[in-house]
Design a protein around this motif. Sequence first.
Motif, PDB file in Angstrom:
ATOM      1  N   THR A 208       0.216  -0.742  -3.814  1.00 33.80           N
ATOM      2  CA  THR A 208      -0.722  -1.764  -3.370  1.00 33.80           C
ATOM      3  C   THR A 208      -2.132  -1.181  -3.245  1.00 33.80           C
ATOM      4  O   THR A 208      -2.340   0.029  -3.380  1.00 33.80           O
ATOM      5  CB  THR A 208      -0.286  -2.337  -2.016  1.00 33.80           C
ATOM      6  OG1 THR A 208      -0.363  -1.296  -1.024  1.00 33.80           O
ATOM      7  CG2 THR A 208       1.146  -2.852  -2.076  1.00 33.80           C
ATOM      8  N   PHE A 209      -3.118  -2.068  -2.990  1.00 34.88           N
ATOM      9  CA  PHE A 209      -4.500  -1.612  -2.834  1.00 34.88           C
ATOM     10  C   PHE A 209      -4.655  -0.635  -1.667  1.00 34.88           C
ATOM     11  O   PHE A 209      -5.533   0.226  -1.676  1.00 34.88           O
ATOM     12  CB  PHE A 209      -5.423  -2.809  -2.621  1.00 34.88           C
ATOM     13  CG  PHE A 209      -5.584  -3.661  -3.849  1.00 34.88           C
ATOM     14  CD1 PHE A 209      -6.235  -3.168  -4.972  1.00 34.88           C
ATOM     15  CD2 PHE A 209      -5.086  -4.944  -3.891  1.00 34.88           C
ATOM     16  CE1 PHE A 209      -6.371  -3.937  -6.112  1.00 34.88           C
ATOM     17  CE2 PHE A 209      -5.212  -5.729  -5.028  1.00 34.88           C
ATOM     18  CZ  PHE A 209      -5.866  -5.220  -6.142  1.00 34.88           C
ATOM     19  N   SER A 210      -3.786  -0.773  -0.681  1.00 35.17           N
ATOM     20  CA  SER A 210      -3.869   0.105   0.487  1.00 35.17           C
ATOM     21  C   SER A 210      -3.125   1.429   0.275  1.00 35.17           C
ATOM     22  O   SER A 210      -3.102   2.270   1.167  1.00 35.17           O
ATOM     23  CB  SER A 210      -3.297  -0.611   1.715  1.00 35.17           C
ATOM     24  OG  SER A 210      -1.934  -0.938   1.508  1.00 35.17           O
ATOM     25  N   GLY A 211      -2.525   1.593  -0.919  1.00 35.32           N
ATOM     26  CA  GLY A 211      -1.817   2.832  -1.208  1.00 35.32           C
ATOM     27  C   GLY A 211      -0.348   2.814  -0.854  1.00 35.32           C
ATOM     28  O   GLY A 211       0.362   3.807  -1.072  1.00 35.32           O
ATOM     29  N   LYS A 212       0.167   1.694  -0.332  1.00 32.61           N
ATOM     30  CA  LYS A 212       1.572   1.607   0.035  1.00 32.61           C
ATOM     31  C   LYS A 212       2.416   1.266  -1.194  1.00 32.61           C
ATOM     32  O   LYS A 212       1.957   0.631  -2.125  1.00 32.61           O
ATOM     33  CB  LYS A 212       1.773   0.539   1.113  1.00 32.61           C
ATOM     34  CG  LYS A 212       1.089   0.857   2.435  1.00 32.61           C
ATOM     35  CD  LYS A 212       1.358  -0.234   3.465  1.00 32.61           C
ATOM     36  CE  LYS A 212       0.692   0.082   4.792  1.00 32.61           C
ATOM     37  NZ  LYS A 212       0.927  -0.992   5.802  1.00 32.61           N
ATOM     38  N   VAL A 213       3.664   1.695  -1.171  1.00 32.95           N
ATOM     39  CA  VAL A 213       4.594   1.413  -2.261  1.00 32.95           C
ATOM     40  C   VAL A 213       5.296   0.083  -1.983  1.00 32.95           C
ATOM     41  O   VAL A 213       5.784  -0.156  -0.877  1.00 32.95           O
ATOM     42  CB  VAL A 213       5.636   2.534  -2.409  1.00 32.95           C
ATOM     43  CG1 VAL A 213       6.689   2.161  -3.452  1.00 32.95           C
ATOM     44  CG2 VAL A 213       4.941   3.829  -2.802  1.00 32.95           C
ATOM     45  N   SER A 214       5.333  -0.784  -2.971  1.00 34.28           N
ATOM     46  CA  SER A 214       6.007  -2.067  -2.826  1.00 34.28           C
ATOM     47  C   SER A 214       6.799  -2.353  -4.098  1.00 34.28           C
ATOM     48  O   SER A 214       6.819  -1.548  -5.026  1.00 34.28           O
ATOM     49  CB  SER A 214       4.992  -3.183  -2.550  1.00 34.28           C
ATOM     50  OG  SER A 214       5.663  -4.369  -2.160  1.00 34.28           O
ATOM     51  N   TYR A 215       7.438  -3.527  -4.127  1.00 32.54           N
ATOM     52  CA  TYR A 215       8.320  -3.851  -5.242  1.00 32.54           C
ATOM     53  C   TYR A 215       8.071  -5.277  -5.727  1.00 32.54           C
ATOM     54  O   TYR A 215       7.627  -6.147  -4.975  1.00 32.54           O
ATOM     55  CB  TYR A 215       9.788  -3.696  -4.832  1.00 32.54           C
ATOM     56  CG  TYR A 215      10.138  -2.280  -4.447  1.00 32.54           C
ATOM     57  CD1 TYR A 215      10.574  -1.373  -5.403  1.00 32.54           C
ATOM     58  CD2 TYR A 215      10.009  -1.843  -3.133  1.00 32.54           C
ATOM     59  CE1 TYR A 215      10.884  -0.059  -5.055  1.00 32.54           C
ATOM     60  CE2 TYR A 215      10.309  -0.541  -2.775  1.00 32.54           C
ATOM     61  CZ  TYR A 215      10.750   0.348  -3.742  1.00 32.54           C
ATOM     62  OH  TYR A 215      11.040   1.635  -3.400  1.00 32.54           O
ATOM     63  N   ILE A 216       8.389  -5.497  -7.006  1.00 41.18           N
ATOM     64  CA  ILE A 216       8.247  -6.815  -7.619  1.00 41.18           C
ATOM     65  C   ILE A 216       9.437  -7.051  -8.532  1.00 41.18           C
ATOM     66  O   ILE A 216       9.890  -6.138  -9.229  1.00 41.18           O
ATOM     67  CB  ILE A 216       6.916  -6.932  -8.404  1.00 41.18           C
ATOM     68  CG1 ILE A 216       6.828  -8.282  -9.116  1.00 41.18           C
ATOM     69  CG2 ILE A 216       6.771  -5.817  -9.400  1.00 41.18           C
ATOM     70  CD1 ILE A 216       5.516  -8.493  -9.847  1.00 41.18           C
ATOM     71  N   ILE A 217       9.951  -8.266  -8.517  1.00 42.63           N
ATOM     72  CA  ILE A 217      11.049  -8.636  -9.402  1.00 42.63           C
ATOM     73  C   ILE A 217      10.850 -10.088  -9.829  1.00 42.63           C
ATOM     74  O   ILE A 217      10.343 -10.905  -9.051  1.00 42.63           O
ATOM     75  CB  ILE A 217      12.425  -8.442  -8.705  1.00 42.63           C
ATOM     76  CG1 ILE A 217      13.564  -8.625  -9.702  1.00 42.63           C
ATOM     77  CG2 ILE A 217      12.578  -9.362  -7.516  1.00 42.63           C
ATOM     78  CD1 ILE A 217      14.918  -8.205  -9.150  1.00 42.63           C
ATOM     79  N   SER A 218      11.205 -10.391 -11.079  1.00 45.23           N
ATOM     80  CA  SER A 218      11.024 -11.743 -11.612  1.00 45.23           C
ATOM     81  C   SER A 218      12.323 -12.261 -12.202  1.00 45.23           C
ATOM     82  O   SER A 218      13.196 -11.484 -12.608  1.00 45.23           O
ATOM     83  CB  SER A 218       9.932 -11.755 -12.688  1.00 45.23           C
ATOM     84  OG  SER A 218       8.688 -11.384 -12.167  1.00 45.23           O
ATOM     85  N   ILE A 219      12.425 -13.593 -12.244  1.00 48.48           N
ATOM     86  CA  ILE A 219      13.567 -14.237 -12.888  1.00 48.48           C
ATOM     87  C   ILE A 219      13.059 -15.333 -13.810  1.00 48.48           C
ATOM     88  O   ILE A 219      11.962 -15.858 -13.626  1.00 48.48           O
ATOM     89  CB  ILE A 219      14.554 -14.841 -11.865  1.00 48.48           C
ATOM     90  CG1 ILE A 219      13.898 -16.034 -11.128  1.00 48.48           C
ATOM     91  CG2 ILE A 219      15.037 -13.800 -10.882  1.00 48.48           C
ATOM     92  CD1 ILE A 219      14.868 -16.822 -10.265  1.00 48.48           C
TER      93      ILE A 219
END
Length: 555
Positions: A208-219
């Motif tokens: 993310t912009f703040s440097g944190k790790v996040s996740y994304i998934i699509s269907i």
Amino acid sequence: MISKFENYVNIIIERTGFSRSEILILMEEKKAELKDLISDEAALFIIAKENGININENVEISIMDITQSMRTIVLYGRVKLIYPIHSFENRNGELGFFGIFILHDHTGDIRVIAWNDHIKLFEQKDFRRNTLVKILSATAKYDRYNNLELHLGRFSRVILNPEDIDPKKYPIISETVSKVSDIKSIDEGLISLEGKIVQIFPITKYETFSGKVSYIISIDFIDDSGMIKITFWGKDSNKIQNFKPKDNIKITNLITHRNRVNNLIELYATPATRISISEKDVCFKLEYFEKVSDLNNIDGLTNFKGYISNIDNIVKIRTKSGRQNYFLNFFVGDEKNSIRITIYGESAFFYYKILKLGCEITLQNVLVKYNKKIRRHEAIFLNCSSLEINTTSRKPILESSEMKYSSIVSIKNLGYYKIKGFISKVISKIYFYEACGKCNKKFENCNTYSHKKERPITRMIINMMIDDETASIRTAFIGNIAEKLLRKKTQDVIMIHHPERYLNQLIGKNIVLTGPTRFNDYTGQYELIVKQFYFVQFNSRLNDYIKTIYLSISE
């Protein structure tokens, strides 16, 4: 009691000296300027502001009447959706808070942003979905996506279940299930759907912009009216983990978003999104096409059949997230056209073993879409897709003596072609690769256990440009065809120092070639895979043309 409309008219007359008829004309012009999206009272309020008149009392309006110029708004409605409270750090390094909820009336929805002290509203027991709300002195602003939203400032107030409201004017918000085909803009508000999961894409990690790790998934989601992509960000990505392709689901509280790359409308999950198994089985009737050439105007899931005209090698790729994946391209066609079909993942290895050139194939639930890069339609094999191979029905694709000649300039589709021209250029050095001795596939792509016991053999590829009087095309001579072109075995060519000198001796020779075409995504041009060829002598006119071209190349 004097109405609000008359009160505004009288104030403007008193402060400006305009006549009543002049004010009414200005009001109609202002409404027309804003495409009749505001009420008479809202138009009068704007006219007063533009003439330096400060109407002290708050303006009671509908959501559709709100414009950015409004600062003292009175708004009634029901709470449609409540988001979690978020924290942030202001410029002074102090911790702040804000909360968001969606307000609804009979004219639409609007986001309401509550800052700092106003978040106490979210802690009240009566503040929930369908609660009647009165908002005083809110300020309208545009967000970064150019959508209007309301901000609760220092002087704003929110009253829950106010006594001066008629509940009948604000009916209880019931959940309406939409159709995919009804989603036509990014201003649809919150959307709920009922249908089937077509496929689930791999979860991807991002920063993310703040440097944190996040996740994304699509269907990919489908109902009986169409298909759409739904994306889950951050913590919402966990909501889809317990579901699988072909599940019938009901999914609620989605928001619309326009993809900046392909300009298509997609859906994003929100913190309020809920997913549940639906008892309603999605039954969609897909059109069936006997000919591949009829797919040119199709976008979406469909069924069709044709003959396998070419099978590429499996390609290994690495995604942006670093994940390793595979895909297989093969081509299905008829007498007039062909279409490229792509299979991703481990399924690519399974189908690579069973697909055979010339066999008739029937495909079901395949996604056909237009690819702007290659300027033609292509097909994607999904998790819900299936194919059936008819091994008893084969198309004779190499009867070159019965085929008509095609000019190179006319080759604008995938298919089998017979061309005549001359060799104008050797494109690159001879390429050698290790192949399976049984099936001639790249050794690393052959997954037949009995084949793996055999030692790999070395095959070669020769790429040359062929010209006729209309255009030029890149051609590939592979394996035995390459050996026939050089009149030498591969092992002998390997031992020769600079074997390309033998290729240069072929430049200018007249040749007839037969084979399937493929589209090169990198060059944006069609290429011919040579299956048969022979050298010939052409008429004097073409020989003169060849000499002219050859001399210009030599110079």
